[in-house]
Scaffold this motif. Structure first.
Motif, short mmCIF file in Angstrom:
data_model
loop_
_atom_site.label_atom_id
_atom_site.label_comp_id
_atom_site.label_asym_id
_atom_site.label_seq_id
_atom_site.Cartn_x
_atom_site.Cartn_y
_atom_site.Cartn_z
N TRP A 1 112.53 16.80 6.21
CA TRP A 1 111.78 17.62 7.14
C TRP A 1 112.20 17.38 8.59
CZ3 TRP A 1 106.00 17.22 5.11
CH2 TRP A 1 105.91 17.90 3.91
N GLY A 2 113.08 16.43 8.78
CA GLY A 2 113.54 16.12 10.13
C GLY A 2 114.64 17.09 10.56
N PRO A 3 115.03 17.04 11.84
CA PRO A 3 114.47 16.15 12.87
C PRO A 3 113.21 16.68 13.55
CG PRO A 3 116.27 17.41 13.80
CD PRO A 3 116.18 17.82 12.35
N ILE B 1 105.31 20.10 17.99
CA ILE B 1 105.81 21.22 17.19
C ILE B 1 106.55 22.23 18.06
CG2 ILE B 1 105.06 23.26 15.88
CD1 ILE B 1 102.86 21.55 14.68
N SER B 2 106.08 22.38 19.29
CA SER B 2 106.58 23.47 20.14
C SER B 2 107.92 23.21 20.78
CB SER B 2 105.55 23.76 21.24
OG SER B 2 105.44 22.66 22.13
N THR B 3 108.43 21.98 20.75
CA THR B 3 109.67 21.67 21.47
C THR B 3 110.44 20.56 20.77
OG1 THR B 3 110.59 20.98 23.61
CG2 THR B 3 108.50 20.00 22.94
N MET B 4 111.74 20.51 21.05
CA MET B 4 112.58 19.40 20.60
C MET B 4 113.03 18.55 21.78
SD MET B 4 112.84 19.21 17.35
CE MET B 4 114.28 18.17 17.18
N ASN B 5 112.50 18.84 22.96
CA ASN B 5 112.84 18.05 24.15
C ASN B 5 112.32 16.63 23.99
OD1 ASN B 5 111.93 16.97 27.00
ND2 ASN B 5 113.60 18.43 27.36
N THR B 6 113.20 15.65 24.14
CA THR B 6 112.84 14.25 23.88
C THR B 6 111.73 13.77 24.80
OG1 THR B 6 115.09 13.79 23.15
CG2 THR B 6 113.71 11.90 23.74
N ALA B 7 111.82 14.08 26.08
CA ALA B 7 110.82 13.61 27.05
C ALA B 7 109.45 14.20 26.75
CB ALA B 7 111.26 13.97 28.47
N VAL B 8 109.42 15.49 26.44
CA VAL B 8 108.14 16.15 26.15
C VAL B 8 107.55 15.61 24.86
CG1 VAL B 8 107.01 18.36 25.69
CG2 VAL B 8 108.82 18.22 27.42
N TYR C 1 108.01 12.64 23.63
CA TYR C 1 107.49 11.30 23.90
C TYR C 1 106.14 11.40 24.61
CZ TYR C 1 107.26 6.44 25.34
OH TYR C 1 106.85 5.14 25.52
N LEU C 2 106.02 12.35 25.53
CA LEU C 2 104.74 12.58 26.20
C LEU C 2 103.65 12.95 25.20
CD1 LEU C 2 103.12 12.91 28.85
CD2 LEU C 2 103.90 15.30 28.89
N SER C 3 104.04 13.72 24.18
CA SER C 3 103.05 14.14 23.18
C SER C 3 102.44 12.95 22.45
CB SER C 3 103.68 15.10 22.18
OG SER C 3 104.58 14.42 21.30
N LEU C 4 103.19 11.84 22.36
CA LEU C 4 102.66 10.64 21.70
C LEU C 4 101.44 10.09 22.42
CD1 LEU C 4 105.96 8.74 20.80
CD2 LEU C 4 104.45 9.93 19.23
N PHE C 5 101.40 10.23 23.74
CA PHE C 5 100.25 9.75 24.50
C PHE C 5 99.00 10.55 24.17
CE2 PHE C 5 103.81 8.09 26.88
CZ PHE C 5 103.36 6.86 27.34
N PHE C 6 99.19 11.83 23.82
CA PHE C 6 98.05 12.63 23.36
C PHE C 6 97.67 12.24 21.93
CE2 PHE C 6 99.72 15.15 26.79
CZ PHE C 6 98.61 15.76 27.36
N MET C 7 98.67 12.05 21.08
CA MET C 7 98.40 11.73 19.68
C MET C 7 97.62 10.43 19.52
SD MET C 7 102.06 12.60 17.89
CE MET C 7 103.04 14.01 18.39
N THR C 8 97.96 9.44 20.33
CA THR C 8 97.31 8.14 20.16
C THR C 8 95.83 8.16 20.53
OG1 THR C 8 98.17 7.55 22.35
CG2 THR C 8 99.36 6.72 20.44
N GLN C 9 95.37 9.21 21.18
CA GLN C 9 93.94 9.30 21.46
C GLN C 9 93.14 9.47 20.16
OE1 GLN C 9 92.90 8.61 24.63
NE2 GLN C 9 95.11 8.27 24.75
#
Length: 442
Positions: free
Chosen positions: A389-391, A323-330, A332-340
């Motif tokens: 609701w994107g992007p 939610i806090s950023t639109m930076n692609t790399a960040v 993608y990193l957030s997905l590693f947290f979500m999958t927990q």
């Protein structure tokens, strides 16, 4: 015989729910040998291969794809509970599960034009519904309550492996077999998948374990008696429901009138709704790897609630980062947290089996009904991500945070209820001078 317990999981502490006196003479339950422990684990691990075959790439787009996905859920929702009721009455679950698998493999072979595929997918839902709740119930009949978390993690890793590699396999088939023998590439995809499914089904008939009460060639009579004693001990002293004959629909009637089943079903639906985005291979593989560690730790400590809450909170952190950023790399990193968050699903299923372990028939139906209710979370989640609701999809992530929070709150309330039940049981045992009996895992 080895001094290590069955499946090498450590000594089973009565503090986590076993009876301190499994029978009147307090005779010890001897462990299996390491060889038999490995044999059981390897046979159960074959369920992972079946789970992988349970997933498929339809290679369709738009409304046709959505319709074919939805029609599968009709049979899947309707048949889970009846299938587990039937499975509970069988002596050879290996024959039943492998037969259902062979049927869905045969159906897959004949999927062709859209309208034929629609009919076959409808039928496919009925036979595929037998597998997952049936496999989970089969685990509950072989493993004690402090052993189930790790084995449930092993079972569910099949979907992660499929998510990670099915697209690669499909692309290989589509690229290399188009036009061979006059069939288009997507037909070959179903030919290959259907054939492999049938081959695995034939092998499953000989590899999957049956119930401990069913004679089997890979266990001696003494080892089979031991397997039954272990489960009777785990269910608590004096409980006869594990192997005694029961009325066909007794488990169903008990489940339908038990508010805990409905409560857990709704809690799992909320949890599943927050997992709808998590289909990227590397993050998903990390979630799977984490699930083994968390499940093992949950088994050893005897705790379920905090091992559900922790992964869900890590997932919430991932949603907040997105939610806090639109930076692609960040992002993608957030997905590693979500999958927990997917780790919580493994522990939750284990908690369900632990809670209803005293009644075999009730456990079978409870697993199926709760998993059926979770399907509605999947269906509802498909509406969380409208393109309007994107992007950024801020609203979508907020909904995922809300559903995760609701699941945590409901699990907390359920834990408080089980804690009060344990306290009441302890007080009654103390007043009557009874030995320590069954305790719910919290």
């Amino acid at each position: 015989m080895s001094n290590r317990p069955l499946l090498d999981v450590g000594n089973y502490s009565p503090r986590y729910g076993a009876s301190e006196s499994g029978n009147s003479n307090d005779s010890p339950i001897l462990p299996y040998s390491d060889e038999q422990s490995r044999a059981l684990d390897l046979r159960v691990a074959f369920l992972v291969l079946i789970y992988i075959m349970n997933y498929e790439d339809l290679n369709m787009k738009g409304n046709q794809f959505n319709t074919l996905i939805s029609i599968l859920y009709v049979g899947y929702v309707l048949m889970q509970a009846p299938s587990n009721i039937f499975l509970d009455r069988m002596k050879r679950p290996s024959l039943y599960l492998s037969s259902c698998m062979a049927i869905w493999g045969a159906i897959t072979l004949f999927i062709g034009m859209y309208h034929a595929a629609l009919i076959l997918r409808f039928l496919l839902g009925f036979v595929e519904a037998a597998f997952f709740p049936g496999a989970v119930f089969l685990l509950s009949r072989w493993y004690k309550r402090n052993e189930l978390g790790l084995r449930t993690a092993l079972l569910t890793c099949g979907s992660s492996i499929s998510n990670a590699f099915s697209a690669l396999i499909a692309s290989g088939v589509l690229a290399s077999l188009d036009g061979t023998l006059g069939f288009t590439a997507w037909r070959w995809l179903f030919f290959v998948e259907g054939t492999l499914t049938i081959i695995v089904a034939v092998c499953a008939n000989w590899i999957l374990p049956d119930f401990p009460s069913t004679p089997s060639f890979w266990l001696s009579p003494d080892e089979q008696t031991l397997a039954k004693q272990r489960m009777e001990e785990d269910a608590a002293a004096g409980n006869k429901d594990q192997d005694d004959p029961v009325e066909v629909f007794s488990g169903l009637s008990e489940v339908l009138t038990d508010w805990r089943v409905w409560w857990l079903g709704v809690a799992l639906s909320f949890m599943i709704a927050s997992l709808s985005l998590l289909l990227c291979a590397p993050p998903w593989i990390l979630g799977t790897a984490t699930s083994f560690f968390v499940a093992r730790h949950s088994d050893v400590t005897g705790d379920r609630f905090w091992h559900i809450t922790g992964p869900l909170l890590v997932g919430v952190v991932g949603f907040m980062i997105a939610i806090s950023t639109m930076n692609t790399a960040v992002r993608y990193l957030s997905l590693f947290f979500m999958t927990q968050s997917s780790v919580a699903y493994v522990i939750f299923l284990t908690w369900v089996m632990n809670t209803f372990s005293q009644s075999r028939s009730k456990c079978a139906v409870a697993i199926a009904l709760i998993n059926t209710m979770a399907t509605f979370g999947n269906i509802g989640a498909s509406y969380f991500w409208p393109s309007s609701w994107g992007p950024s999809y801020v609203n979508s992530y907020l909904i995922c945070i809300l559903t995760s929070a609701m699941s945590i709150v409901m699990c907390w309330a359920f834990r408080k209820h089980l804690s009060r039940c344990n306290e009441a049981t302890e007080a009654e045992e103390h007043a009557l001078g009874l030995p320590k009996g069954f305790r719910y895992l919290l």
